[in-house]
Design an enzyme around this catalytic site. Structure first.
Site, PDB file in Angstrom:
ATOM      1  N   GLY A  32      16.175 -34.039 -57.070  1.00  0.00           N
ATOM      2  CA  GLY A  32      17.241 -34.440 -56.478  1.00  0.00           C
ATOM      3  C   GLY A  32      17.758 -33.551 -55.174  1.00  0.00           C
ATOM      4  O   GLY A  32      17.938 -34.426 -54.074  1.00  0.00           O
ATOM      5  N   ASP A  33      17.232 -32.433 -55.133  1.00  0.00           N
ATOM      6  CA  ASP A  33      17.590 -31.656 -53.882  1.00  0.00           C
ATOM      7  C   ASP A  33      16.549 -32.067 -52.833  1.00  0.00           C
ATOM      8  O   ASP A  33      17.109 -32.062 -51.515  1.00  0.00           O
ATOM      9  CB  ASP A  33      17.451 -30.316 -54.313  1.00  0.00           C
ATOM     10  CG  ASP A  33      18.635 -29.428 -55.262  1.00  0.00           C
ATOM     11  OD1 ASP A  33      19.678 -30.214 -55.461  1.00  0.00           O
ATOM     12  OD2 ASP A  33      18.403 -28.652 -55.803  1.00  0.00           O
ATOM     13  N   SER A  89      13.706 -33.731 -62.389  1.00  0.00           N
ATOM     14  CA  SER A  89      14.434 -32.410 -62.312  1.00  0.00           C
ATOM     15  C   SER A  89      15.502 -32.381 -61.295  1.00  0.00           C
ATOM     16  O   SER A  89      15.372 -33.059 -60.225  1.00  0.00           O
ATOM     17  CB  SER A  89      13.504 -31.202 -62.113  1.00  0.00           C
ATOM     18  OG  SER A  89      13.001 -31.079 -60.837  1.00  0.00           O
ATOM     19  N   LYS A  90      16.183 -31.295 -61.074  1.00  0.00           N
ATOM     20  CA  LYS A  90      17.196 -31.027 -60.248  1.00  0.00           C
ATOM     21  C   LYS A  90      16.674 -30.721 -58.825  1.00  0.00           C
ATOM     22  O   LYS A  90      17.053 -31.347 -57.919  1.00  0.00           O
ATOM     23  CB  LYS A  90      18.163 -29.781 -60.406  1.00  0.00           C
ATOM     24  CG  LYS A  90      19.047 -29.523 -59.531  1.00  0.00           C
ATOM     25  CD  LYS A  90      20.272 -28.654 -60.006  1.00  0.00           C
ATOM     26  CE  LYS A  90      21.241 -28.083 -59.170  1.00  0.00           C
ATOM     27  NZ  LYS A  90      21.103 -27.893 -57.683  1.00  0.00           N
ATOM     28  N   ARG A  91      15.273 -30.368 -59.006  1.00  0.00           N
ATOM     29  CA  ARG A  91      14.684 -30.004 -57.622  1.00  0.00           C
ATOM     30  C   ARG A  91      14.359 -31.506 -57.031  1.00  0.00           C
ATOM     31  O   ARG A  91      14.411 -31.389 -55.726  1.00  0.00           O
ATOM     32  CB  ARG A  91      13.407 -29.145 -57.963  1.00  0.00           C
ATOM     33  CG  ARG A  91      13.539 -27.965 -56.969  1.00  0.00           C
ATOM     34  CD  ARG A  91      12.487 -27.080 -57.421  1.00  0.00           C
ATOM     35  NE  ARG A  91      12.770 -26.684 -58.938  1.00  0.00           N
ATOM     36  CZ  ARG A  91      11.362 -26.704 -59.743  1.00  0.00           C
ATOM     37  NH1 ARG A  91      10.385 -27.394 -59.319  1.00  0.00           N
ATOM     38  NH2 ARG A  91      11.471 -26.603 -61.044  1.00  0.00           N
TER      39      ARG A  91
END
Ligand code: GLU
Length: 523
Positions: free
Chosen positions: A282-283, A278-280
């Protein structure tokens, strides 16, 4: 109700389309930036099409106006242009099966909605959102299907003249697919083999909404794949649950003989391997999940992209190609041409692929090595400019040749090689402690005189002469040369010292060394 053996839907023969030209599509919905998983899907479609001399179609599935995000379509096209994934046909590319944007195909879909209504494979439903809500509250696992549809307000339960009156009077309705329960639905998947489900678990999906005069994803997708003569549907695993419904739709239209072959690609997993990427993630771990930087038009949020984070597109492509597929040996570095030759859907895995972003950094390093020095120089020039250094490509390229092996990203060349362009004004303390001692000042001072008087400066000639001269003085080579290096670089790092002096030239070399002699102590 059926009481005997279930009817079996979709017993297709796997090779029936062998003679047809391969046609695949990438069909994003413009609901935001393209996720890296979507890039992988597009890549596999691209490789497959190229390999078979087929066509790759770019279709925009924008039938859900609530989820439309301005700029998303342009973003997606720009991302593929950057990645080098080309389309043969579609939005922005032309072709004979257009329009390729679903919102421009309204009239086409209406014909097919009517066909399903007339053949009794679909029906009108008039239930309001509030009525559906009430039903859901009343029955926890409510699903609009054979067990419930006769309790609802639709063309199966209302008298015909009432239905006609609502429809012709401009009343709101949806069209639902009538799923016959108790049938075995077979989905042949080129990666997963045969998947069988019972139609009783499916609901009567909404295929069309009068409110926006548009079909939903399912109907538009099937009609377009059919009309555009798509032979293979290669897409993410998240679409596998929709596949039985799609098979039933092909059957309802009588198109089962030209139904595309399905291939559902494995999920991309978190770097740790537990759960969906998920994008999380990556963050949290500091890597982008989008090909390009994305500026959200609503929130103003900026999400990082591989392009802006200084990844080379060929590294991203090569990395993605191996997330769910391998060429059957341990070859990892492949050009697009090699991948096209080697790609094989039957070598795609069913199991999810761990998104090992550190591996991508390795790929980036490898592709920097493989790129032309002049290319890298062109990419580095604006970064240099941003540091306040104006240098022509002829000055940057030879630095790249010496230094690119040491970096994972082009921008790291600044950290590694700023001294090629800017003389040191400070000297690294640790390097000084190690090399600027005892006779260092004398070594460098005399070396400057020696070099200054030498008629030759080119490293190939100068190096053996300097070595001979140091030997004649019975000085320790390492101490002399490292002290000298510190004066040129500002620290005990850098390329072969005579490669650096060649790059700097005689004047600059001596200027740097002599300046150091002025500011560094004579011990
Ligand atoms: N519009 C769908 C998407 O956004 C396409 C799914 C499919 O390939 O059928 O991914």
């Amino acid at each position: 109700m059926r009481t005997f053996a279930p009817k079996i839907i979709n017993r297709q023969t796997v090779n029936r389309r062998i003679a047809m030209k391969v046609r695949v599509r990438f069909a994003p919905s413009p609901t935001g930036p393209l996720h890296i998983g979507g890039v992988r899907t597009a890549l596999y479609n691209y490789l497959f099409a190229r390999q078979h001399g087929g066509d790759m179609v770019f279709r925009i599935e924008d039938t859900d106006s609530n989820r439309f995000v301005p700029g998303a379509e342009e973003y997606i096209r720009e991302a593929f242009a950057w990645l080098g994934i080309g389309f043969d046909e579609g939005v922005g590319f032309g072709g004979e099966y257009g329009p390729y944007r679903q919102s421009e195909r309204r009239e086409i879909y209406k014909v097919y909605v009517r066909q399903l209504l007339e053949s009794g494979r679909a029906y009108y439903a008039f239930d309001t959102p509030a009525e559906l809500e009430a039903k859901r509250a009343e029955r926890p696992n409510f699903q609009y299907d054979a067990t419930t549809r006769m309790e609802m307000r639709n063309s199966l339960t209302l008298p015909k003249d009432e239905v006609d009156a609502i429809v012709s009077g401009g009343g709101q309705y949806v069209v639902r697919f009538l799923i016959e329960p108790g049938q075995e639905v077979h989905v042949h998947d080129l990666i997963r083999g045969e998947v069988v489900i019972n139609s009783s678990i499916l609901d009567d999906k909404v295929l069309y909404k009068s409110a926006d005069e548009l079909p939903t994803y399912h109907l538009a997708n099937i009609v377009d794949d059919h009309l555009m003569q798509i032979t293979h549907v290669i897409r993410g695993e998240e679409w596998l649950p929709s596949a039985p419904l799609h098979v039933l739709l092909y059957e309802a239209f009588g198109w089962q003989d030209t139904m595309p072959q399905f291939a559902h690609l494995p999920l991309l997993l978190k770097p740790e391997g537990n759960g969906k990427l998920s994008k999380r993630d990556g963050d949290r771990l500091g890597f982008p999940v989008f090909p390009l930087e994305w500026h959200d038009p609503k929130t103003g949020d900026v999400s990082s992209g591989y392009r802006e984070k200084d990844y080379l597109p060929e590294a991203v492509i090569n990395f993605l190609a191996l997330l769910g597929w391998n060429p059957g040996n341990d070859q990892e570095l492949m050009t697009m041409d090699e991948m096209t030759r080697l790609f094989d859907l039957s070598r795609c895995s069913k199991a999810g692929a761990r998104f090992d972003y550190k591996k991508l950094i390795w790929f980036n390093h490898e592709y920097i090595l493989r790129r032309d020095d002049a290319d890298i120089a062109r990419a580095f020039q604006p970064m240099l400019r941003a540091q306040g250094v104006e240098a022509p490509l002829e000055r940057i390229t030879p630095m790249v040749a010496l230094m690119k092996g040491r970096v994972n990203f082009v921008h790291e060349l600044w950290e590694q090689a700023a001294y090629f362009f800017v003389a040191p004004t400070e000297y690294d303390e640790k390097s000084l402690r190690k090399w600027w001692r005892e006779d260092a000042w004398t070594y460098v001072s005399e070396l400057c005189d020696f070099i200054g008087e030498s008629p030759e400066f080119e490293g190939a000639v100068l190096e053996p002469k300097v070595m001979e001269w140091i030997a004649s003085k019975e000085w320790p080579v390492g101490k002399v040369m490292n002290a000298f290096r510190v004066t040129l670089v500002g620290a005990a790092v850098g390329p072969h010292i005579f490669a650096l002096t060649d790059y700097l030239g005689k004047d600059e070399t001596l200027r740097r060394a002599r300046r150091a002699l002025e500011v560094l102590p004579k011990l």
